[in-house]
Design a protein around this motif. Structure first.
Motif, PDB file in Angstrom:
ATOM      1  N   UNK A  63      69.881  48.948 -20.021  1.00 29.27           N
ATOM      2  CA  UNK A  63      68.908  49.547 -20.945  1.00 29.27           C
ATOM      3  C   UNK A  63      67.611  48.740 -20.959  1.00 29.27           C
ATOM      4  N   UNK A  64      67.738  47.403 -20.923  1.00 30.17           N
ATOM      5  CA  UNK A  64      66.538  46.553 -20.891  1.00 30.17           C
ATOM      6  C   UNK A  64      65.725  46.803 -19.623  1.00 30.17           C
ATOM      7  N   UNK A  65      66.393  46.962 -18.496  1.00 31.99           N
ATOM      8  CA  UNK A  65      65.679  47.272 -17.253  1.00 31.99           C
ATOM      9  C   UNK A  65      64.961  48.613 -17.347  1.00 31.99           C
ATOM     10  N   UNK A  66      65.626  49.613 -17.941  1.00 34.73           N
ATOM     11  CA  UNK A  66      64.998  50.936 -18.075  1.00 34.73           C
ATOM     12  C   UNK A  66      63.790  50.874 -19.005  1.00 34.73           C
ATOM     13  N   UNK A  67      63.909  50.129 -20.123  1.00 31.59           N
ATOM     14  CA  UNK A  67      62.776  49.980 -21.049  1.00 31.59           C
ATOM     15  C   UNK A  67      61.619  49.276 -20.342  1.00 31.59           C
ATOM     16  N   UNK A  68      61.953  48.242 -19.566  1.00 36.66           N
ATOM     17  CA  UNK A  68      60.896  47.558 -18.814  1.00 36.66           C
ATOM     18  C   UNK A  68      60.211  48.478 -17.818  1.00 36.66           C
ATOM     19  N   UNK A  69      60.974  49.409 -17.238  1.00 36.05           N
ATOM     20  CA  UNK A  69      60.375  50.355 -16.288  1.00 36.05           C
ATOM     21  C   UNK A  69      59.393  51.290 -16.981  1.00 36.05           C
ATOM     22  N   UNK A  70      59.664  51.627 -18.250  1.00 38.78           N
ATOM     23  CA  UNK A  70      58.737  52.495 -18.989  1.00 38.78           C
ATOM     24  C   UNK A  70      57.366  51.838 -19.134  1.00 38.78           C
ATOM     25  N   UNK A  71      57.355  50.530 -19.366  1.00 37.03           N
ATOM     26  CA  UNK A  71      56.085  49.827 -19.515  1.00 37.03           C
ATOM     27  C   UNK A  71      55.485  49.450 -18.167  1.00 37.03           C
ATOM     28  N   UNK A  72      56.329  49.231 -17.153  1.00 34.34           N
ATOM     29  CA  UNK A  72      55.806  48.871 -15.831  1.00 34.34           C
ATOM     30  C   UNK A  72      55.034  50.017 -15.210  1.00 34.34           C
ATOM     31  N   UNK A  73      55.367  51.233 -15.636  1.00 32.40           N
ATOM     32  CA  UNK A  73      54.667  52.399 -15.071  1.00 32.40           C
ATOM     33  C   UNK A  73      53.162  52.307 -15.318  1.00 32.40           C
ATOM     34  N   UNK A  74      52.781  51.752 -16.468  1.00 30.95           N
ATOM     35  CA  UNK A  74      51.362  51.693 -16.847  1.00 30.95           C
ATOM     36  C   UNK A  74      50.553  50.879 -15.840  1.00 30.95           C
ATOM     37  N   UNK A  75      51.132  49.826 -15.277  1.00 29.51           N
ATOM     38  CA  UNK A  75      50.398  48.924 -14.385  1.00 29.51           C
ATOM     39  C   UNK A  75      50.309  49.451 -12.964  1.00 29.51           C
ATOM     40  N   UNK A  76      51.135  50.428 -12.615  1.00 27.13           N
ATOM     41  CA  UNK A  76      51.168  50.873 -11.222  1.00 27.13           C
ATOM     42  C   UNK A  76      50.661  52.295 -11.017  1.00 27.13           C
ATOM     43  N   UNK A  77      50.438  53.041 -12.080  1.00 23.02           N
ATOM     44  CA  UNK A  77      49.945  54.415 -11.897  1.00 23.02           C
ATOM     45  C   UNK A  77      48.470  54.397 -11.523  1.00 23.02           C
ATOM     46  N   UNK A  78      48.125  55.166 -10.536  1.00 22.77           N
ATOM     47  CA  UNK A  78      46.752  55.185 -10.020  1.00 22.77           C
ATOM     48  C   UNK A  78      45.846  56.126 -10.793  1.00 22.77           C
ATOM     49  N   UNK A  79      46.434  57.021 -11.576  1.00 20.05           N
ATOM     50  CA  UNK A  79      45.609  58.000 -12.286  1.00 20.05           C
ATOM     51  C   UNK A  79      45.223  57.538 -13.687  1.00 20.05           C
ATOM     52  N   UNK A  80      45.623  56.329 -14.085  1.00 21.37           N
ATOM     53  CA  UNK A  80      45.289  55.821 -15.413  1.00 21.37           C
ATOM     54  C   UNK A  80      44.059  54.921 -15.307  1.00 21.37           C
ATOM     55  N   UNK A  81      43.115  55.161 -16.179  1.00 19.23           N
ATOM     56  CA  UNK A  81      41.871  54.388 -16.164  1.00 19.23           C
ATOM     57  C   UNK A  81      42.167  52.956 -16.608  1.00 19.23           C
TER      58      UNK A  81
END
Length: 503
Positions: A63-81
């Motif tokens: 569960x901790x890994x999955x929660x971390x993945x939710x926040x890691x998405x922000x740093x790697x998405x190219x469409x977010x300013x």
């Protein structure tokens, strides 16, 4: 904790979550989804599965890994300013994942507490039952001691219920000694099983008793004796379900009265409503020999279970010894390579059949054969190929010959068969069928086709042979003529043509 983290199951879920994280980033960027939506959609299933099937410390780590993945998405998405630090949706996705796991955690904890309570109740019931039986046994002993100081009363004046009468141990020991003696003197199942059934009926005071033998290869049960009309039971044990399946798996006696009071067996009993009074496994060590099924017990006694346990062990040892004795007899009477009768056993059976045919004026014929050029198989392909040819030729003999025929490996590459109630012409036809089958069925050994042929000699009892020695000698002479005449042929002596050989 170290054992949990080294489990394959934990690393499988962890690897799955790590692999799905880049996929969530790509899917969120490509589809333009809000933050946290893609990780929630992809990571919720493996997180829930881990919570259901893994230890607590493992699924919270997942569960901790999955929660971390939710926040890691922000740093790697190219469409977010860059500079957009709105994590509200990511926090919401993480909260949903944690909430799902918390619900499962609470439910599993409640389920474990319920199971623990049931186990505690079961232990308490077992303890009470043990104390009750111990107290009943002490009362029976006290009653027996008191009865010894009182004058004996006639049996007719006693009103004591059968279940409260003390056990007559000297009589019981004499009975078991007699049963053991009778079991040990019967070396075949044909005589042993009726003895088992009769002694069980007498000792357990039951109306019906059946023995089912267990076949470990096919995992099936077979009635040890042909069922007669008066012995038929309404119950037939099935190894795949019901009480019989439970007995086979746990190797424990199940009595109907006990099963009705045991919540663990109550469900199985509901699926098997026609269960008899008791089913006992017949075991020797870890080997299951079969099942002993009894029904319609006349007298309910607290000692019936103990007596059934003792008898089952005696019966299992007797049946096991009988099976071993039969196996030793088979090994002594049969050829180890082909499985056919050996030379000595064949001579004994031939003598019996000739005596019987002479007394009843019945017909009897002999077929004798020799594999052509067999030595070349051993010289060219090795002795393993020769052994394989012998086994295949034996298989052909068993396939073509009639069911009641006596077949033996006479010696080396020679085979011989006795045909009951077959005249000379019928024996000649069967010999010809054997010859054609061998000639038209090449034997495949390690990718090579071996062409096998054989020569045959045939003779009939009293035409002209009148003894066992003459039968074998004339068949051997005809076989020798077949080999001299070019091999791969059948030669016999026509009883109507005064010893004139014909092909």
């Amino acid at each position: 904790m170290r054992n949990y983290y080294t489990a394959i199951q934990f690393w499988s879920y962890a690897l799955l979550v790590v692999c799905l994280c880049p996929l969530a980033v790509f899917l969120g960027s490509y589809m333009g989804w809000p933050r946290g939506a893609a990780p929630l959609l992809l990571l919720a299933p493996p997180t829930v599965l881990a919570a259901v099937s893994s230890p607590r410390i493992c699924y919270w780590t997942i569960t901790a890994l999955s929660v971390g993945s939710c926040f890691a998405e922000t740093y790697f998405r190219t469409d977010i300013v860059k500079g957009d630090n709105n994590y509200a949706l990511s926090i919401l996705s993480a909260a949903v994942l944690i909430g799902l796991v918390l619900l499962i955690d609470v439910y599993i904890g409640k389920l474990k507490r319920t199971l623990y309570q049931i186990q505690q109740q079961n232990d308490e019931l077992v303890r009470q039952l043990y104390e009750s039986q111990k107290e009943s046994f002490a009362n029976l002993q006290n009653t027996g001691d008191a009865d010894e100081t009182k004058p004996r009363q006639p049996a007719e004046s006693r009103d004591t219920p059968a279940g409260e009468v003390g056990v007559n141990y000297p009589l019981l020991l004499l009975t078991l000694q007699d049963i053991g003696r009778r079991i040990s003197t019967n070396q075949s199942n044909e005589s042993l099983i009726p003895t088992v059934i009769s002694t069980a009926k007498a000792s357990l005071q039951c109306e019906y008793c059946q023995v089912y033998l267990w076949d470990s290869k096919s995992r099936s049960l077979k009635n040890a004796l042909p069922v007669r009309a008066r012995d038929q039971l309404n119950y037939r044990p099935v190894p795949e379900s019901g009480v019989a399946a439970w007995v086979i798996e746990h190797r424990q006696i199940v009595m109907r009265n006990d099963a009705e009071q045991d919540y663990r067996l109550k469900r199985i009993l509901d699926d098997d409503p026609h269960m008899p009074d008791a089913i006992s496994p017949l075991t020797v060590g870890s080997d299951l020999i079969g099942l002993l099924v009894i029904d319609k017990v006349d007298v309910e006694s607290p000692t019936i279970g103990r007596l059934l346990y003792i008898l089952s062990n005696i019966y299992a040892l007797g049946i096991k010894n009988s099976q071993l004795f039969k196996r030793i007899e088979e090994m002594a009477s049969r050829d180890g390579l082909t499985g056919l009768f050996n030379h000595a056993t064949f001579q004994e059976k031939l003598h019996e059949l000739v005596t019987q045919a002479d007394a009843q004026s019945s017909q009897l014929s002999i077929i004798m054969s020799d594999i052509d050029h067999f030595k070349s198989f051993n010289d060219t392909y090795g002795h393993q190929a020769g052994d394989f040819v012998l086994k295949e030729v034996a298989r052909i003999w068993k396939t073509v010959m009639p069911e009641k025929a006596i077949i033996a490996r006479y010696g080396g590459e020679e085979f011989i068969g006795v045909l009951l109630d077959h005249e000379y012409s019928q024996a000649m036809q069967i010999a010809e069928d054997l010859r054609e089958t061998m000639e038209n069925c090449p034997i495949l050994f390690e990718g090579q086709q071996l062409q096998v042929t054989a020569s045959f000699g045939v003779t009939e009892f009293k035409h002209p042979a009148t003894t066992t020695n003459e039968l074998v000698r004339i068949a051997d002479e005809n076989l020798y003529k077949a080999k001299e005449g070019g091999r791969n042929q059948v030669i016999g002596l026509d009883p109507n043509s005064a010893r004139k050989p014909r092909i």
